[in-house]
Write an enzyme that holds these catalytic residues in place. Structure first.
Site, mmCIF file in Angstrom:
data_model
loop_
_atom_site.group_PDB
_atom_site.id
_atom_site.type_symbol
_atom_site.label_atom_id
_atom_site.label_comp_id
_atom_site.label_asym_id
_atom_site.label_seq_id
_atom_site.Cartn_x
_atom_site.Cartn_y
_atom_site.Cartn_z
ATOM 1 N N ASP A 146 9.302 2.935 -0.212
ATOM 2 C CA ASP A 146 8.264 3.639 0.532
ATOM 3 C C ASP A 146 8.399 3.217 1.995
ATOM 4 O O ASP A 146 7.966 2.141 2.391
ATOM 5 C CB ASP A 146 6.885 3.284 -0.033
ATOM 6 C CG ASP A 146 5.756 3.970 0.740
ATOM 7 O OD1 ASP A 146 6.058 4.719 1.702
ATOM 8 O OD2 ASP A 146 4.585 3.754 0.382
ATOM 9 N N TYR A 150 0.858 -1.187 0.000
ATOM 10 C CA TYR A 150 0.000 0.000 0.000
ATOM 11 C C TYR A 150 0.891 1.233 0.000
ATOM 12 O O TYR A 150 1.867 1.291 0.744
ATOM 13 C CB TYR A 150 -0.892 -0.002 1.245
ATOM 14 C CG TYR A 150 -1.757 1.246 1.392
ATOM 15 C CD1 TYR A 150 -2.890 1.432 0.605
ATOM 16 C CD2 TYR A 150 -1.438 2.217 2.342
ATOM 17 C CE1 TYR A 150 -3.685 2.566 0.751
ATOM 18 C CE2 TYR A 150 -2.242 3.358 2.502
ATOM 19 C CZ TYR A 150 -3.357 3.522 1.703
ATOM 20 O OH TYR A 150 -4.144 4.636 1.852
ATOM 21 N N LYS A 202 4.189 9.140 8.764
ATOM 22 C CA LYS A 202 3.907 8.566 10.092
ATOM 23 C C LYS A 202 4.879 9.050 11.187
ATOM 24 O O LYS A 202 4.720 10.161 11.678
ATOM 25 C CB LYS A 202 3.814 7.051 9.990
ATOM 26 C CG LYS A 202 2.678 6.645 9.030
ATOM 27 C CD LYS A 202 2.219 5.225 9.084
ATOM 28 C CE LYS A 202 0.924 5.081 8.314
ATOM 29 N NZ LYS A 202 1.003 4.415 7.035
HETATM 30 C C1 PLP Z 1 0.372 4.980 5.637
HETATM 31 C C2 PLP Z 1 1.130 4.739 4.410
HETATM 32 C C3 PLP Z 1 1.066 5.592 3.302
HETATM 33 C C4 PLP Z 1 0.103 6.748 3.236
HETATM 34 O O1 PLP Z 1 0.374 7.704 4.202
HETATM 35 P P1 PLP Z 1 -0.800 8.719 4.606
HETATM 36 O O2 PLP Z 1 -0.135 9.644 5.582
HETATM 37 O O3 PLP Z 1 -1.880 7.872 5.195
HETATM 38 O O4 PLP Z 1 -1.226 9.406 3.375
HETATM 39 C C5 PLP Z 1 1.893 5.351 2.228
HETATM 40 N N1 PLP Z 1 2.753 4.318 2.220
HETATM 41 C C6 PLP Z 1 2.836 3.459 3.259
HETATM 42 C C7 PLP Z 1 3.834 2.359 3.221
HETATM 43 C C8 PLP Z 1 2.021 3.638 4.375
HETATM 44 O O5 PLP Z 1 2.087 2.767 5.371
#
Ligand code: PLP
Length: 457
Positions: A264, A169, A292
């Site tokens: 990511d 994701y 995060k």
């Molecule tokens: C949470 C998450 C996102 C998206 O971040 P948001 O702050 O919710 O937009 C993208 N990539 C990964 C791996 C994530 O865990």
């Protein structure tokens, strides 16, 4: 979050069946009333779908307060929290150092849309202690960071296609709301209404941990691939820990084809260690994205790369990207306070050991009783899987039927004062605020819940 995306449409309202366990259900009167009201304002009553409890029993709990490893809901129920706002709260809730710094900075105003010294301060903390980035750009969310990283990769390479992995994701940007079609190497199919088919066709989706699929994708789309994006360690659809050989191969094939490798690290950044999964694998991604933890609980994202690659971002280069609230001083303050704590010597060792001990002791219990249950763990991330497989490395390896067991476990744990994210596809987080005493309490509750789940085995 990925799975919950599908669940959003599946319409399980989560009626609580008669409790056959040993504990009565907690009172959710006030939460339920708030939820009814929220449904009149927001689709599904929430501002982010997974919060709606569609994959577990009951209505969502409305949280009133958090402190250390605890949260309290509107009905006054207290929980040991392993969701941690989905990862950002590595120091626990309401950490005094973060609260004090944010409060202090707020006295001078909350946004200027002009540079502040606080941005330099957070950037210096990151760049000095991270060999993967020379220059960075702050955003306000993980989604924005990833979306911008993709644009940068396309702008830098002059190519359009992106390879992503099924089970990863990356936020809700159009290009990545795609899932695999049938066949080994496929164009993505949109996983949300509203994403144009033509966008999805720029994204190739392949299985994780599969060097053959990766090779086939590069063969099929020769000279068209701008970047491969992978979660540092995929942790949004179970915890899918990749083989070192796979990550090594991934780097090698990206280089051969002049495609950029994007890690990511929105979950894994500052979580597995200060330098995240890149350091864990000894990898050298071309672009990294964070979110995060970086914002200490306030909305911050970031992408970064070498100075040369980042030189393509406007105003230096031709890749446009901007943000009214990017580098917001209050958010920067929270990030500075949190990352400063993480840089204390021994921080990660202590946290990761604590989490490993927690995971191992739950595993020992389940194994001793022959329960088909596995605790996957890396750093302070854990995932409870109802399986007897010793390794799960792809989305396809997760049995959807096992989620029924998670539902029961989730409810039993809430009734015992333990809060997990409301989906069996989500991972849990141990924070620095979880003491041995609370982890011990949590373990006992988990043992009881497992006994109940497997009672009719
Ligand atoms: C949470 C998450 C996102 C998206 O971040 P948001 O702050 O919710 O937009 C993208 N990539 C990964 C791996 C994530 O865990």
């Amino acid at each position: 979050m990925l799975e919950s995306l599908k669940k959003m449409f599946s319409g399980n309202e989560g009626e609580i069946p008669v409790n056959t366990g040993s504990k009565p259900d907690i009172s959710r009167e006030k939460s339920a009333a708030l939820y009814e009201k929220a449904k009149t304002f927001f689709p599904g009553g929430v501002n982010s779908p997974v919060r709606a409890f569609k994959s577990v029993y009951g209505t969502p709990l409305f949280i009133q307060k958090g402190d250390g490893c605890f949260v309290w809901d509107a009905d006054g129920n207290q929980f040991i929290d392993f969701c941690g706002s989905w990862g950002p709260l590595i120091l626990g809730h309401n950490h005094p150092k973060i609260r004090e710094k944010v409060t202090e900075v707020m006295q001078s105003g909350m946004s200027f849309g002009a540079p502040t010294a606080l941005e330099n301060e957070l950037a210096e903390l990151i760049i000095k202690n991270n060999k993967h980035v020379e220059k960075i750009r702050f955003t306000s969310s993980g989604t924005e960071a990833v979306m911008s990283a993709i644009r940068l990769a396309r702008g830098y390479t002059g190519k359009d296609k992106i390879i992503k992995f099924e089970g990863c994701y990356h936020g809700h940007t159009d290009a990545l709301l795609v899932k695999a079609g049938s066949g080994l190497v496929t164009f993505g199919e949109t996983s949300s209404l509203g994403v144009p088919k033509s966008f999805a066709e720029e994204t190739i989706v392949i299985p994780l941990n599969d060097t053959a699929a990766l090779t086939a994708a590069f063969d099929q789309f020769k000279d068209q691939v701008a970047a491969v994006i992978i979660e540092g360690i995929p942790a949004n659809n179970g915890l899918l820990i990749q083989d070192q050989e796979f990550i090594d191969f991934l780097q090698k094939i990206c280089k051969e084809h002049q495609a950029l490798l994007i890690f990511d690290e929105v979950i894994t950044g500052f979580r597995l260690g200060f330098e995240g999964a890149a350091a864990y694998y000894g990898a050298k991604p071309d672009i990294v994205t964070y979110g995060k933890i970086i914002g200490g609980g306030l909305p911050v994202g970031m992408y970064g790369a070498s100075a040369e690659i980042m030189g393509h971002i406007s105003p230096d280069g031709g890749v446009y990207q901007a943000g009214t609230l990017s580098g917001n001083p209050v958010a920067m303050a929270a990030g500075i306070a949190q990352l400063t704590e993480l840089l204390r010597s021994g921080f990660y060792k202590e946290l990761n050991n604590k989490a490993a001990e927690f995971a191992e002791s739950i595993q020992r219990f389940a194994t001793a009783r022959n329960y088909a249950f596995k605790v996957f763990n890396v750093g302070s991330i854990f995932w409870f899987a109802f399986t007897d497989q010793t390794k799960i490395q792809t989305a396809e390896a997760i049995d959807p039927a096992s989620m029924e067991k998670f539902k029961v476990m989730h409810r039993e744990l809430l009734n015992r004062g333990i809060y997990l994210g409301p989906s069996g596809y989500e991972v849990g987080f141990v924070s620095a605020a979880h003491t041995k005493i609370e982890l011990e309490k949590a373990k006992r509750a988990i043992f009881d819940a497992l006994d109940l789940v497997f009672r009719n085995k």
